[in-house]
Design a protein around this motif. Structure first.
Motif: not given
Length: 74
Positions: A62-67
């Motif tokens: 999720a953090l990667a997608r958000r980035g």
């Protein structure tokens, strides 16, 4: 409410995974970011993936997608 949806172990794993993903990040205390990550982890847990490792991976994804999403908006 989340407490009614999961057993104690799953809730503990959700909390620990959220801390693992956010710990050491300069924006790790940001409520909006933590909520975004937690939502992804809860979705993972609802699919039956309740281990600390699976929840941590869901949070990191999720953090990667958000980035990626944040970079597209910039």
């Amino acid at each position: 409410m989340i407490l009614e949806s999961f057993d104690r172990r799953t809730i503990a794993n959700l909390e620990a995974a959220l801390e693992r993903v956010c710990d050491g990040r300069p924006d790790g205390a940001d409520h909006e970011l933590r909520s975004f990550i937690a939502d992804a982890m809860v979705a993972c847990a609802k699919k039956g993936q309740t281990t600390l490792g699976a929840l941590t991976e869901a949070g990191e994804a999720a953090l990667a997608r958000r980035g990626i999403s944040d970079r597209k908006q910039a």
